[in-house]
Design an enzyme around this catalytic site. Sequence first.
Site, mmCIF file in Angstrom:
data_model
loop_
_atom_site.group_PDB
_atom_site.id
_atom_site.type_symbol
_atom_site.label_atom_id
_atom_site.label_comp_id
_atom_site.label_asym_id
_atom_site.label_seq_id
_atom_site.Cartn_x
_atom_site.Cartn_y
_atom_site.Cartn_z
ATOM 1 N N ASP A 130 -117.183 20.888 -26.655
ATOM 2 C CA ASP A 130 -118.209 20.468 -25.462
ATOM 3 C C ASP A 130 -117.385 20.487 -24.487
ATOM 4 O O ASP A 130 -116.302 20.046 -24.335
ATOM 5 C CB ASP A 130 -118.640 19.070 -25.683
ATOM 6 C CG ASP A 130 -119.613 18.741 -26.924
ATOM 7 O OD1 ASP A 130 -120.137 19.783 -27.496
ATOM 8 O OD2 ASP A 130 -119.545 17.853 -27.341
ATOM 9 N N HIS A 131 -117.560 21.581 -23.427
ATOM 10 C CA HIS A 131 -116.875 21.356 -22.353
ATOM 11 C C HIS A 131 -117.585 21.424 -20.976
ATOM 12 O O HIS A 131 -118.948 21.722 -20.924
ATOM 13 C CB HIS A 131 -116.179 23.224 -22.496
ATOM 14 C CG HIS A 131 -117.264 24.258 -22.380
ATOM 15 N ND1 HIS A 131 -117.780 24.921 -21.407
ATOM 16 C CD2 HIS A 131 -117.979 24.713 -23.495
ATOM 17 C CE1 HIS A 131 -118.581 25.921 -21.673
ATOM 18 N NE2 HIS A 131 -118.887 25.610 -22.828
#
Length: 261
Positions: A130-131
Amino acid sequence: MLRPRIIPCLLIQDSGLVKTVRFKDSKYVGDPINAVKIFNEKEADELIVIDIDASAKNREPDYQQIAHLASECRMPLCYGGGVRTAEQAKRIIALGVEKVAISSAALANPALISEIAAEIGRQSVVVVLDHKQRLLGKVQDVWTHNGTRNTKRNVVEVALEMEKLGAGEIVINSIDNDGKMKGYDLLLAAHLREVLTVPLTVLGGGGSLDDMHNVVASCGVVGVAAGSFFVFKGPYRAVLISYPTSQQKRDSIYSALQGRR
């Protein structure tokens, strides 16, 4: 010929199917088993199911629910949420799941990737990153625990590390684009496709077949995943599960590969 995989991503919270916007404001959208049955009928390429509270609340995977999902699913199934040991991953595979996804546990203990790969095979190990874009900069940091903890590590560097440790697939999930249905992070996806040798799946922002076409045009043969696009209909986001037909995939998504030859 290899083709892009078009993948619904289902989020589970309190045993129900939910959808979020930028990892917040979760909205209940139905029963996950019912959703699986509909995607069976529509012949989805693959399915990703993530229990978004398991890791955040430090609890075990819900093996009973996983077994139920796997028994109903007629397509390759990837499950993630709460997996912290190789033994847990092995148990999940034994229930009929094809792939196990790890996120926060992989960041906390990178050696876990090698351990799980040794138990269930590299092809069954998926790392979800997740960025989010760093303020006042173009760097994309990896976040964990439902987007509440910043590792302050570059997503490209982490992806390469996870591949080296034994991840068989990388899923990148844009927190900034989650639930917005305004398109994927194409620049990051294209860059990662260039540097990775394992399969890549792009998630976060899909709102149309054109968005998926653009990912394939930029990256080639990858997995293109979405949540809202497959469960909402129209400007008022009415709940209606859908999936593109074989003809729609050929005309709108697979055709993007022709421009890359």
